[in-house]
Design an enzyme around this catalytic site. Structure first.
Site, mmCIF file in Angstrom:
data_model
loop_
_atom_site.group_PDB
_atom_site.id
_atom_site.type_symbol
_atom_site.label_atom_id
_atom_site.label_comp_id
_atom_site.label_asym_id
_atom_site.label_seq_id
_atom_site.Cartn_x
_atom_site.Cartn_y
_atom_site.Cartn_z
ATOM 1 N N ASP A 89 0.824 -1.128 -0.042
ATOM 2 C CA ASP A 89 0.056 0.065 -0.017
ATOM 3 C C ASP A 89 0.920 1.306 -0.169
ATOM 4 O O ASP A 89 0.436 2.136 -0.646
ATOM 5 C CB ASP A 89 -1.258 -0.047 1.243
ATOM 6 C CG ASP A 89 -2.237 -0.828 0.788
ATOM 7 O OD1 ASP A 89 -2.972 -0.291 -0.280
ATOM 8 O OD2 ASP A 89 -2.695 -1.886 1.575
ATOM 9 N N HIS A 122 -5.079 3.050 3.589
ATOM 10 C CA HIS A 122 -4.876 1.639 4.097
ATOM 11 C C HIS A 122 -3.411 1.477 4.734
ATOM 12 O O HIS A 122 -3.193 0.709 5.816
ATOM 13 C CB HIS A 122 -4.741 0.728 2.686
ATOM 14 C CG HIS A 122 -5.848 0.854 1.801
ATOM 15 N ND1 HIS A 122 -5.949 0.268 0.621
ATOM 16 C CD2 HIS A 122 -7.207 1.180 2.271
ATOM 17 C CE1 HIS A 122 -7.017 0.361 0.188
ATOM 18 N NE2 HIS A 122 -8.035 0.929 1.199
ATOM 19 N N TYR A 126 -2.974 -0.066 8.613
ATOM 20 C CA TYR A 126 -2.009 -1.096 9.272
ATOM 21 C C TYR A 126 -1.225 -0.529 10.467
ATOM 22 O O TYR A 126 -0.714 -1.125 11.195
ATOM 23 C CB TYR A 126 -0.849 -1.499 8.217
ATOM 24 C CG TYR A 126 -1.717 -1.979 6.918
ATOM 25 C CD1 TYR A 126 -2.564 -3.007 6.987
ATOM 26 C CD2 TYR A 126 -1.500 -1.433 5.637
ATOM 27 C CE1 TYR A 126 -3.150 -3.700 5.792
ATOM 28 C CE2 TYR A 126 -2.102 -2.241 4.509
ATOM 29 C CZ TYR A 126 -2.765 -2.919 4.644
ATOM 30 O OH TYR A 126 -3.523 -3.606 3.577
ATOM 31 N N GLU A 220 -10.017 -2.302 -2.465
ATOM 32 C CA GLU A 220 -8.950 -2.786 -3.495
ATOM 33 C C GLU A 220 -9.977 -3.429 -4.650
ATOM 34 O O GLU A 220 -9.355 -3.274 -5.842
ATOM 35 C CB GLU A 220 -8.223 -3.898 -2.916
ATOM 36 C CG GLU A 220 -7.273 -3.786 -1.685
ATOM 37 C CD GLU A 220 -6.641 -2.382 -2.039
ATOM 38 O OE1 GLU A 220 -6.492 -1.986 -3.029
ATOM 39 O OE2 GLU A 220 -5.620 -2.237 -0.957
ATOM 40 N N HIS A 223 -10.371 -0.637 -6.989
ATOM 41 C CA HIS A 223 -8.978 -0.307 -7.628
ATOM 42 C C HIS A 223 -9.023 -1.367 -8.844
ATOM 43 O O HIS A 223 -8.498 -1.119 -9.940
ATOM 44 C CB HIS A 223 -7.791 -0.455 -6.799
ATOM 45 C CG HIS A 223 -8.102 0.513 -5.729
ATOM 46 N ND1 HIS A 223 -7.250 0.371 -4.396
ATOM 47 C CD2 HIS A 223 -8.979 1.423 -5.362
ATOM 48 C CE1 HIS A 223 -7.538 1.262 -3.760
ATOM 49 N NE2 HIS A 223 -8.585 1.990 -4.107
#
Ligand code: ZN
Ligand code: ZN
Length: 346
Positions: A89, A122, A126, A220, A223
């Site tokens: 990411d 994203h 994390y 995602e 995307h």
């Protein structure tokens, strides 16, 4: 054909959108939301905006407790998968603006800009997971594991080199290859890792981590939609670019991506984690490879893996943020309501 960075302020640019082109056009850079060459970009834009979410709104208190009770193989898999995802990411966040500089259709640049924003969220999610679950020393170790772990480094080098190629050679063929690299990243590389988190969640463990991943997964998917459309629309605009040689190369890239994702799944998860095994992962990733190739309009390259393996059917169920109406562990809808107006006190 060599590509040039598009002009920024360009009053002489093309105003007839029908003459707009993905590559080699002459845009004014005006964002005109009413005149779009590709109407799907409007749907994409709305979908991506409606997917807005905030990582810190997910409670990770249970994950903090559960993490202490993961067995060593699960803990190691958790850490390595996070290390890989953080790298992916982060690289996406840095890479997408480099592509946008050469895309000469404003509506597509708008979509890529929103994607860039989401990739930033994203990587921040994390970071929030690590801040909440592990010690600062472990966090540093996980963040930089990709420099020392031979498997991680090899994976990141493969992806990094594909992206670097376009930094060094800005031509249309290399651009198609970097689109394909993005498509593989979005459609293949995330999936062993996502399955691992959903597997813990279906066992009632690490629920907050799975919820973070569910939102990321939803992004995602959009995307993947964007890059599939970029590739197929570019093929319609510039059919001469997609020679049999280039198509063979794109397929070889996808197959290498599939091979690497399977090897990675075997290394980090293998047969060491309850609820998953090497065979399940490899069947699943091979199926995804075929599916991604078919989505680009080609026949499946691996007829033995054209159906979703029944052993992995639960992944889609756990991944679907819209299907799971309320989050299992929080009394909040997973689909964000339209945001209320923010009152700025300036
Ligand atoms: Zn992402
Ligand atoms: Zn993405």
């Amino acid at each position: 054909m060599l590509l040039h960075k598009k002009a920024l302020f360009n009053p002489q640019g093309e105003t007839d959108i029908r003459r707009g082109k993905i590559l080699g056009g002459n845009p004014t850079n005006l964002n005109d939301f009413n005149h779009l060459k590709y109407p799907w970009t409007s749907q994409w834009y709305r979908q991506a905006m409606n997917n807005f979410w905030i990582p810190e709104e997910i409670n990770l208190a249970q994950d903090l407790k559960d993490y202490q009770h993961l067995d060593p193989a699960e803990k190691s898999a958790y850490n390595k998968i996070l290390s890989f995802l953080i790298f992916l990411d982060s690289l996406q966040t840095a890479n997408l603006p480099r592509l946008t500089e050469y895309v000469t259709l404003s509506e597509l640049c708008l979509c890529l800009n929103i994607q860039t924003f989401q990739e930033s969220v994203h990587s921040q999610s994390y970071s929030y997971m690590l801040d909440s679950i592990v010690s600062p020393a472990e966090r540093m170790e996980i963040l930089y594991q990709w420099k020392d772990d031979a498997h991680l480094l090899a994976r990141n080098t493969f992806i990094g080199n594909l992206y670097n190629e376009f930094q060094e050679k800005q031509d249309d063929v290399t651009f198609v290859k970097v689109l394909m690299a993005n498509y593989i990243l979005e459609g293949i590389y995330f999936y062993s890792g996502f399955s691992f988190f959903y597997n813990l969640s279906r066992q009632g463990r690490m629920p907050g981590s799975a919820q973070e991943i569910r939102y990321i997964n939803r992004d995602e998917n959009t995307h993947l939609w964007l890059f599939r459309s970029l590739i197929t629309e570019l093929k319609a605009e510039e059919p001469q670019l997609f020679t049999p040689e280039l198509e063979a190369e794109l397929l070889a890239m996808l197959q290498e991506g599939v091979r690497q994702e399977i090897a990675w799944g075997q290394y980090v998860i293998g047969d060491k984690v309850s609820g998953l095994n090497s065979r399940m992962l490899s069947d699943y990733i091979q199926y995804l490879g075929n599916l991604r190739w078919q989505s680009l309009g080609y026949a499946p390259y691996d007829p033995a893996h054209t159906h979703e393996p029944p052993s992995m059917a639960w992944v889609a169920q756990y991944a679907d943020a819209n299907l799971v109406k309320t989050d299992f562990f929080e009394a909040r809808s997973t689909a964000y309501a339209k945001s209320t107006a923010l009152i700025d006190d300036l």
